[in-house]
Structures are given as structure tokens and as C-alpha cells.
Design a protein around this motif. Structure first.
Motif, PDB file in Angstrom:
ATOM      1  N   ARG A  89     -15.214  10.410   2.852  1.00 49.90           N
ATOM      2  CA  ARG A  89     -16.140  10.022   1.751  1.00 49.90           C
ATOM      3  C   ARG A  89     -15.818  10.884   0.154  1.00 49.90           C
ATOM      4  O   ARG A  89     -14.671  10.782   0.007  1.00 49.90           O
ATOM      5  N   GLU A  90     -16.578  11.675  -0.158  1.00 51.31           N
ATOM      6  CA  GLU A  90     -16.214  12.299  -1.356  1.00 51.31           C
ATOM      7  C   GLU A  90     -14.968  13.394  -1.365  1.00 51.31           C
ATOM      8  O   GLU A  90     -14.552  13.542  -2.455  1.00 51.31           O
ATOM      9  N   GLU A 150     -17.284   2.587   3.250  1.00 50.80           N
ATOM     10  CA  GLU A 150     -16.314   3.850   3.268  1.00 50.80           C
ATOM     11  C   GLU A 150     -14.704   3.304   3.073  1.00 50.80           C
ATOM     12  O   GLU A 150     -14.095   3.931   2.536  1.00 50.80           O
ATOM     13  N   VAL A 151     -14.732   2.352   3.839  1.00 48.36           N
ATOM     14  CA  VAL A 151     -13.257   1.719   3.723  1.00 48.36           C
ATOM     15  C   VAL A 151     -12.883   1.239   2.351  1.00 48.36           C
ATOM     16  O   VAL A 151     -12.072   1.371   2.010  1.00 48.36           O
ATOM     17  N   ASN A 152     -13.839   0.393   1.937  1.00 50.29           N
ATOM     18  CA  ASN A 152     -13.469  -0.080   0.566  1.00 50.29           C
ATOM     19  C   ASN A 152     -13.400   1.093  -0.392  1.00 50.29           C
ATOM     20  O   ASN A 152     -12.875   0.951  -1.358  1.00 50.29           O
ATOM     21  N   ALA A 153     -14.171   1.892  -0.424  1.00 52.13           N
ATOM     22  CA  ALA A 153     -14.201   3.130  -1.288  1.00 52.13           C
ATOM     23  C   ALA A 153     -13.075   3.719  -1.446  1.00 52.13           C
ATOM     24  O   ALA A 153     -12.340   3.998  -2.246  1.00 52.13           O
ATOM     25  N   ILE A 154     -12.387   4.144  -0.118  1.00 53.29           N
ATOM     26  CA  ILE A 154     -10.973   4.744   0.069  1.00 53.29           C
ATOM     27  C   ILE A 154      -9.887   3.849  -0.368  1.00 53.29           C
ATOM     28  O   ILE A 154      -8.935   4.392  -0.687  1.00 53.29           O
ATOM     29  N   LEU A 155      -9.843   2.707  -0.046  1.00 56.41           N
ATOM     30  CA  LEU A 155      -8.792   1.927  -0.580  1.00 56.41           C
ATOM     31  C   LEU A 155      -8.818   1.393  -2.003  1.00 56.41           C
ATOM     32  O   LEU A 155      -7.696   1.765  -2.391  1.00 56.41           O
ATOM     33  N   ALA A 156      -9.847   1.690  -2.713  1.00 56.90           N
ATOM     34  CA  ALA A 156      -9.946   1.634  -4.048  1.00 56.90           C
ATOM     35  C   ALA A 156      -9.126   3.188  -4.529  1.00 56.90           C
ATOM     36  O   ALA A 156      -8.470   2.917  -5.558  1.00 56.90           O
ATOM     37  N   LEU A 194      -8.322  -5.588   9.596  1.00 50.79           N
ATOM     38  CA  LEU A 194      -8.395  -4.347   8.871  1.00 50.79           C
ATOM     39  C   LEU A 194      -7.130  -3.749   8.323  1.00 50.79           C
ATOM     40  O   LEU A 194      -7.244  -3.400   7.064  1.00 50.79           O
ATOM     41  N   LEU A 195      -6.150  -3.876   9.129  1.00 47.85           N
ATOM     42  CA  LEU A 195      -4.709  -3.518   8.621  1.00 47.85           C
ATOM     43  C   LEU A 195      -4.113  -4.422   7.604  1.00 47.85           C
ATOM     44  O   LEU A 195      -3.801  -4.063   6.389  1.00 47.85           O
ATOM     45  N   GLN A 196      -4.680  -5.629   7.834  1.00 47.00           N
ATOM     46  CA  GLN A 196      -4.074  -6.801   6.683  1.00 47.00           C
ATOM     47  C   GLN A 196      -4.902  -6.402   5.521  1.00 47.00           C
ATOM     48  O   GLN A 196      -4.214  -6.668   4.571  1.00 47.00           O
ATOM     49  N   LYS A 197      -5.998  -6.081   5.505  1.00 43.09           N
ATOM     50  CA  LYS A 197      -6.768  -5.697   4.414  1.00 43.09           C
ATOM     51  C   LYS A 197      -6.243  -4.370   3.672  1.00 43.09           C
ATOM     52  O   LYS A 197      -5.750  -4.479   2.346  1.00 43.09           O
ATOM     53  N   ILE A 198      -5.517  -3.392   4.380  1.00 48.40           N
ATOM     54  CA  ILE A 198      -5.133  -2.360   3.949  1.00 48.40           C
ATOM     55  C   ILE A 198      -3.823  -2.607   3.255  1.00 48.40           C
ATOM     56  O   ILE A 198      -3.240  -2.211   2.180  1.00 48.40           O
ATOM     57  N   VAL A 199      -2.942  -3.484   3.713  1.00 45.88           N
ATOM     58  CA  VAL A 199      -1.638  -3.802   3.236  1.00 45.88           C
ATOM     59  C   VAL A 199      -1.970  -4.642   1.934  1.00 45.88           C
ATOM     60  O   VAL A 199      -1.134  -4.424   1.094  1.00 45.88           O
TER      61      VAL A 199
END
Length: 771
Positions: free
Chosen positions: A255-256, A280-286, A316-321
Motif C-alpha cells: 500500500r502506501e 492494490e495491484v493496479n496501484a503498485i503497477l502504476a 496477472l503476470l501478463q498484466k505485470i509484463v
């Protein structure tokens, strides 16, 4: 395959607890230090070969410990408390000093207690608590880590995987901020950071040849105050410039805190993606898109035993990549596999095919990590068989009649206030219980279990192998129970227990009798030191097909006129100390267990047992690490406990037991459990919890754990009496019970009898003082 694959650590007890047996043999003086070291070396070598065979390309080194990794760090940083330094010359081996800190030492004129233990965040693993002072100094001793790295180089050095990828080694160390935050002794331990950082800088300089250095900072997953946030900024602005740091956090979302650590000059950040929501995944990827920090994606759950949902993880890994590219990605486990059993193949033929096909242990999780990396790099067709097997397992769970029980589901759906409220308030209940039990001031008792000797284990194994009949085994257990009750009466304990000789583990015993749970043959995980547990696998809806303890407890009560205490393991602890199904909310599974226990509690009361103890040592460790998530958990945890206990009459006294956790922040919830007596650890922690209970005006009675059962040391009566005298600062005399701090299962009979005799003597001394 060019993608790096890794895990954060690996089980260190051996596939079949080989190292546990080596430890205990050494402690008993049956083998020498060389045998212990050889056993440790064999476990490490086997672990390295398993990782190599699976295709793991970056292997952690330094996660192995002879007892506890935090204690390793204490020794490495020169933070050994003075009382242990003073006895070092009197011990035969350097490792004996290490074990004295972990277990205490009482031999050849040396008498020193063990250091405090606490739960490792929200796991059932126990770590040693560092003790620090305002004038603390730190001095590096990195010999242990360098020795492990040399050994690993000899085993792995220069080897390549089948795809020609060169295998690399990654040293593992506990980070400076987490080390300080884990400690006790100072209100503001982070004030020592300036003293500590040069030592870490020296260590990193020594490790400069390694491509990555794993530096563990699990506190990054917690709510941090300003001082802790500043400490992370300062520490990693300094250390990140000295080496390529592989910073790890796990068990909770960043998180923060993600922005704080990502703004420092670190090489790689490990993220536990198992414990992050989609938002939370979207926020950290940003955040990751804005920098160039590499990501170790913890995508395979290191703490549970269910097969990875490969298609979901691959997506999820494809989203990260898509956000950061493959060149910045490492694929790994969510946390160390220390918390997972070693190898599922040991269960072939033991578990039903329905359950077996759903599971993955540490060895299989290595394969899942490698499969996901391969699928990401080469496409789904490259892992088509693994994806198909994963999909089939998911579908089988949805449709299984073994898993789904409509009656159990309906009972949980209809929870109401009658299920959770005792008949009268504590004040009213206590008056009736005092009249019924007629106990003296400072009543003495134990937590429940008595020594499970080699003879008991041998007889149990003989029964399991068919070498003796059920009747012979039953007669043996009855005789052991009778002798245990007589021994307690001879010692003049006030409330007796039956000793639990028929039980193995406090969760396993009940799990074997509940529908919806399965048990492994070798699914062991380390709890502390040589203590290993074999958690049940909760695979379906939970119910009690028949009474579990009533016959034994009735038999025990018939052997004595003193009050007998019936022993049950509570719903939160059964939940927490099991591998829990991941296809429904934890709260629903916990309520199912609670109703099964409620049925047992009511049957025990009908059978005439005046006291029923429902142990909940895991209630604190199950608390979510993030404060925003805690109220929801505490609400359903307290409700589940009350479901299990609330059906009895006022005259029936309900006890619970908790140990080795920081309870300060959940004191209101503990009071809301509405027990009549709670027993707690008080010896190692110097009664710290009583200060909090006093401030919270804890309303009911409290059993003080006046001596430490995790150590073979037997304290003098005066030492125990002093604990009780100190407690008078915080409690009324009528509130105080006297007991060991935990069950006596792991102890020997001579030390058990000696310690209990001294405990009773201490109680009688205090009664005379106050007469």
C-alpha cells in the motif's frame, strides 16, 4: 528461458524432519556437534538439489538456521545480551551459546533463561525477540553466512539449468529496520539505526560479488508511523547505494509504503501478489511504471497448500509484463517456503485422490514457479498440460459433494444472538462457580498436556502398525492417564487435567474427528526450534459426526474428586493452524468449526465436567497485519469463539489459553470473548501484558504462566513467587491463577514434576503470606 525464477527460502527441517531429530539428539547428549552439523549440511544440500532439479535459477542462501533466523541475525550483529556473553566460556561449543539464548541453559553451574519468543507476524512460526538497550553497540560477525555461501558454491557453483541458464546464489539477511522493530527494550528502537547502518554497510561490502542480496523487510507490509517511514528512507538511501539489493516484504500488501521503498536506490522489490487485491495491484503497477526497479513477483503462495490457479496467475503476470516488460520481472513464491510442507509426493497413497489432486507442497511449488515463467515467456501452449490439470482441479472443487454440506452451510447462515451470549454476566457466573468449585486463593493448574514420552510415541506407533490391538492401546492410555492424575494429586494441584496422552497435536487430534478435514503423513512445518506441527487440510464444510473427547474426559473425572478441566482447541486456532480452503471466506469456515465445537462443549457439560478450556493461542497471530483490516477479523473471530462457548450454564467455568503474542492492541476483543479464566505467558515477557490488562480493566480471572516450558530450566519457587508478587501491582488476588506458560507435552517427566512441585510451593507460600 531467460526469466529468472526464485523462491525466498525453503523448509529447513528435512522432508521427514531429519534435522529435528538431529537437534533433539544433540540436546540430549546422545550425539556430538559433528553429527548435528552433518545433518544440517545434508538438509541444505538436498534443498539446493531440489531447486536445481525444478529449474530455479536464483537460489537463496542463508535462510537455513539451527534454530531461528532472527537469532542468527542477533548473533551476526553482535547483539547478544550480556548475560549470555558471561557464560560463553563455560560452554563446550559456540552453538551451545546460540541454543542457550533460544532454550535457556541449566547445567554445570550455569543457570540462564531463554530469550523471549513471539509469533513471526501472522504465522505460527515463533521468532526470538532481540533485546536492545540505549547504549547498545553492534559488531559484525558474518562468518556463519560466509560459511553457508562457500558451501553453496561448492554444491551449485557454475551449474546451469537444462535451458543453459546459469544458476546464481543470493545471500539472505534480515533488514536493519525490521530487526530494530522486532526488538524489545527501548520505546524508540529506531534511534539505534545510525549505529546499525555502518555494520550493514560493512556486510554489504563483504557480499559485493553477488548479483542480488536478499534483505528482508516484512515491516513494509505493516502500518508505519512517521519514524519508521523515515527510517526506511534513510536506511535504503544509504544501503541501496552500496549493493544491488533485493528487498522483500510479504504477508500483507505494501500500500502506501510502496512509494517509500520504490523511491530508494534499490535494485529489486519483492511483492507478495498473493496478498494484494486487484485495486492494490493496479496501484503498485502504476508506481512501478514510473521507475526502473525490478519486480520479484510473489505469485505462488508460500503459506498454503492448494495448487496454484495457473491460468489466473499467468494472466496477472501478463498484466505485470504489459506495464513493466519482462526484463524487469522475476517470478517467485509469495514468501519463504519455510511455511509449507516439504514434498507432496510423500503423501501418495495416504491422502484420498480427491484431496491429493488439489495440493502442492514446497517441492511442487518450485515446479509451479518455473511453469508460470515458462508460460509467460513461451506462451500457454508450452504449459498446456499444467494449465489443463489446474483447471480440472478448480472444477472438481466446485462440484464435489465431499466438500459441500448443505446442513452445515444453513446452520452458519442462521446465526443469532442466542448462539453467542452466555446466560449471565461474569460477576453472576463467578459467584456460582466459586460455590461449586470451592478452590483456594491462587488456584494451581496446568495448561493441559503432559509429557509425550518416547514410550507413549512408541506405543502409538505400535498401534498404528497393527502390532497391538485397539483394546491394548486403550488400556495403556488409560493407565497413563490414571498415573498422571495421581501425580497431580500428589503434587496437590487444585484443578487437574488428564494429560492428553491419546492426542498427538492439539489441532490434529480434533481435525481427525471432524468432517471436512484431511491429514497428511509428512506435512510438517517448523513452529520453533525443533518443534514441528502437521496442520490439517480443511478442504470442505466442517461438522462433528460424533463426540470427540467426552469418553476420555468422563473417564478422567471418575478418577478424582478434584475438579477436572476438559481441553478443547478453539475455532480460531483450528482455522489458523490448518491449511484452510481458499474458496470461501475464512469467517464462514471458522463459524462452521465453532458450531462443531459448541456441540462438543455441551456434551462435556452434560457429562459432568465443571471446567472446559477452549484454547485460542492463535487468535492474535491471525490478526490481519494492516489495521484497516483488523476490525472485520476481530468481529468474526470473537463471534466464533462465543458460538463455541456460549451454550453452557453459568456454573460451568470456561477457560481459554493464549501464548507468545503481543495482545495489547486486541485487549478489547479478548475481553469480549467473555471467558471466566484466561491463562497467558508471563515469565519470558516480564508481565508486560498485565500492565495492559490492568489499564483495560480486564474483568475476569487470569492464569499466570509463571515459568517457561519451552526451556528445560527449572526455576526456584522464589522466582515463581516473585512473578506472582509482581502481578499484584496489576491484579486483584482473587483474579490470579497459577500455571505453566504453555502445555507440557514437549518436556521430560523429571523436570515437569520438579517445576510443578516448585510452582505449588510458590502458591502455598503466597497463600500463607496473605492469610
Amino acid at each position: 528461458m531467460s526469466l529468472t525464477t526464485t523462491v525466498l527460502g525453503y523448509p529447513r527441517i528435512g522432508v521427514k524432519r531429519e534435522f529435528k531429530r538431529a537437534q533433539e539428539s544433540y540436546w540430549k547428549g546422545k550425539t556430538d556437534i559433528r553429527a548435528l552439523q552433518d545433518s544440517a549440511a545434508k538438509v541444505r544440500e538436498d534443498n539446493y538439489h531440489r531447486m536445481l532439479e525444478a529449474g530455479i535459477s536464483e537460489i537463496p542462501v542463508g535462510d537455513f538456521s539451527f534454530y531461528d533466523h532472527v537469532l542468527d541475525c542477533i548473533c551476526m550483529l553482535g547483539a547478544v545480551p550480556q548475560r549470555y556473553r558471561e557464560i560463553a566460556a563455560k560452554l563446550d561449543q559456540p552453538l551451545d551459546l546460540f541454543f542457550a539464548m533460544a532454550r535457556g541453559h541449566q547445567k554445570d553451574g550455569v543457570d540462564v533463561g531463554a530469550m523471549e519468543m513471539t509469533k513471526w507476524f501472522d504465522t505460527n512460526y515463533h521468532n526470538i525477540v532481540p533485546e536492545l538497550s540505549a547504549d547498545q553497540s553492534f559488531t559484525l560477525d558474518s562468518s556463519r553466512l560466509h560459511g553457508l555461501l562457500r558451501e553453496a558454491k561448492d554444491i551449485i557453483g557454475g551449474k546451469a539449468l537444462a535451458n543453459s541458464t546459469t544458476v546464481t546464489l543470493r545471500p539472505v539477511i534480515l533488514g536493519p529496520v525490521s530487526f530494530l522493530l522486532l526488538s524489545k527494550g527501548l520505546e524508540q528502537p529506531l534511534t539505534l539505526l545510525d549505529k546499525l547502518l555502518p555494520v550493514y554497510g560493512q556486510l554489504l561490502a563483504e557480499l559485493g560479488e553477488y548479483e542480488h542480496i536478499q534483505i528482508e523487510e516484512p515491516f513494509l507490509g505493516l502500518d508505519l508511523d512517521t519514524a519508521a517511514k523515515d527510517a526506511y528512507r534513510k536506511a535504503y538511501s544509504v544501503l541501496g547505494a552500496k549493493a544491488k539489493l533485493f528487498v522483500t516484504s510479504y504477508f500483507a500488501p505494501l500500500r502506501e509504503n510502496a512509494e517509500i521503498i520504490l523511491s530508494q536506490p534499490i535494485e529489486t522489490l519483492h511483492i507478495d501478489f498473493v496478498n494484494n487485491s486487484e485495486a492494490e495491484v493496479n496501484a503498485i503497477l502504476a508506481l512501478l511504471e514510473q521507475g526502473n526497479v525490478k519486480v520479484s513477483a510473489g505469485i505462488v503462495d508460500g503459506r498454503n497448500v492448494w495448487r496454484n490457479k495457473l491460468r489466473q496467475s499467468l494472466a496477472l503476470l501478463q498484466k505485470i509484463v504489459a506495464r513493466i516488460g519482462t526484463e524487469r520481472l522475476i517470478v517467485g513464491s509469495s514468501c519463504s517456503l519455510l511455511h509449507s510442507p516439504a514434498d507432496l509426493s510423500c503423501e501418495k497413497g495416504h491422502l484420498s485422490e480427491d484431496v491429493y489432486g488439489q495440493l502442492a507442497f514446497a517441492r511442487q511449488k518450485l515446479d509451479e514457479v518455473v511453469a508460470l515463467a515458462k508460460g509467460l515467456e513461451q506462451g500457454e501452449a508450452a504449459i498446456a498440460a499444467a494449465l489443463a490439470a489446474s483447471d480440472a482441479a478448480i472444477e472438481a472443487r466446485k462440484n464435489s459433494e465431499v466438500i459441500n454440506n448443505a446442513g452445515v452451510q444453513q446452520r452458519v447462515a442462521n446465526i443469532n444472538s442466542k448462539d453467542t451470549e452466555r446466560q449471565g454476566p461474569f460477576v453472576q457466573r463467578r459467584e456460582k462457580q466459586v460455590a461449586k468449585l470451592n478452590l483456594p486463593l491462587f488456584p494451581t493448574t496446568t495448561i493441559g498436556s503432559f509429557p509425550q514420552t518416547a514410550a507413549v510415541r512408541k506405543k502409538r506407533n505400535a498401534f498404528r502398525k497393527g502390532e497391538i490391538t485397539a483394546g491394548q492401546y486403550q488400556a495403556y492410555l488409560e493407565e497413563e492417564t490414571i498415573q498422571c492424575i495421581r501425580m497431580q494429586s500428589d503434587l496437590d494441584l487444585d484443578v487437574l487435567v488428564h494429560g492428553e496422552f491419546e492426542r498427538t497435536d492439539m489441532v490434529e487430534y480434533f481435525g481427525e474427528q471432524l468432517d471436512g478435514l484431511a491429514f497428511t503423513a509428512n506435512g510438517w512445518v517448523q513452529s520453533y526450534g525443533s518443534r514441528c506441527v502437521r496442520p490439517p487440510v480443511i478442504y470442505g464444510d466442517v461438522s462433528r459426526p460424533k463426540p470427540m473427547t467426552v469418553d476420555w474426559m468422563s473417564f478422567a473425572q471418575q478418577q478424582t474428586h478434584r475438579p477436572m478441566k476438559a481441553m478443547l482447541t478453539g475455532p480460531i486456532t483450528i482455522l489458523k493452524w490448518s491449511f484452510v480452503r481458499d474458496d470461501q471466506p475464512l469467517s464462514r469456515t471458522c463459524a462452521q468449526i465453532a458450531f462443531a465445537l459448541r456441540d462438543e462443549v455441551l456434551d462435556l457439560e452434560k457429562a459432568g465436567l465443571p471446567i472446559i478450556q477452549i484454547d485460542e493461542p492463535a487468535i492474535r497471530e491471525a490478526l490481519p497485519l494492516r489495521k484497516a483490516d483488523q476490525k472485520t477479523y476481530l468481529d468474526w473471530a470473537v463471534q466464533s469463539f462465543r458460538i463455541s462457548a456460549a451454550g453452557v450454564q453459568d456454573e460451568t467455568q470456561v477457560h481459554t489459553h493464549m501464548c507468545y503474542s503481543e495482545f495489547n492492541e486486541i485487549m478489547d476483543a479478548i475481553a469480549a470473548m467473555d471467558t471466566d479464566v484466561i491463562s497467558i505467558e508471563a515469565s519470558r515477557s516480564q508481565l508486560d501484558i498485565l500492565k495492559v490488562m490492568s489499564e483495560a480493566k480486564y474483568p475476569s480471572e487470569i492464569g499466570l504462566g509463571v515459568y517457561d516450558i519451552h526451556s528445560p530450566r527449572v526455576p526456584e519457587p522464589k522466582e515463581m513467587a516473585d512473578v506472582i508478587r509482581k502481578a499484584s501491582q496489576y491484579l486483584e488476588n482473587w483474579q490470579v491463577w497459577i500455571n505453566p506458560d504453555c502445555g507440557l507435552k514437549t518436556r521430560d517427566w523429571p523436570e515437569t514434576i520438579g517445576a510443578l512441585r516448585r510452582m505449588v510451593e510458590a502458591a502455598k507460600t503466597l497463600r500463607e503470606e496473605l492469610a
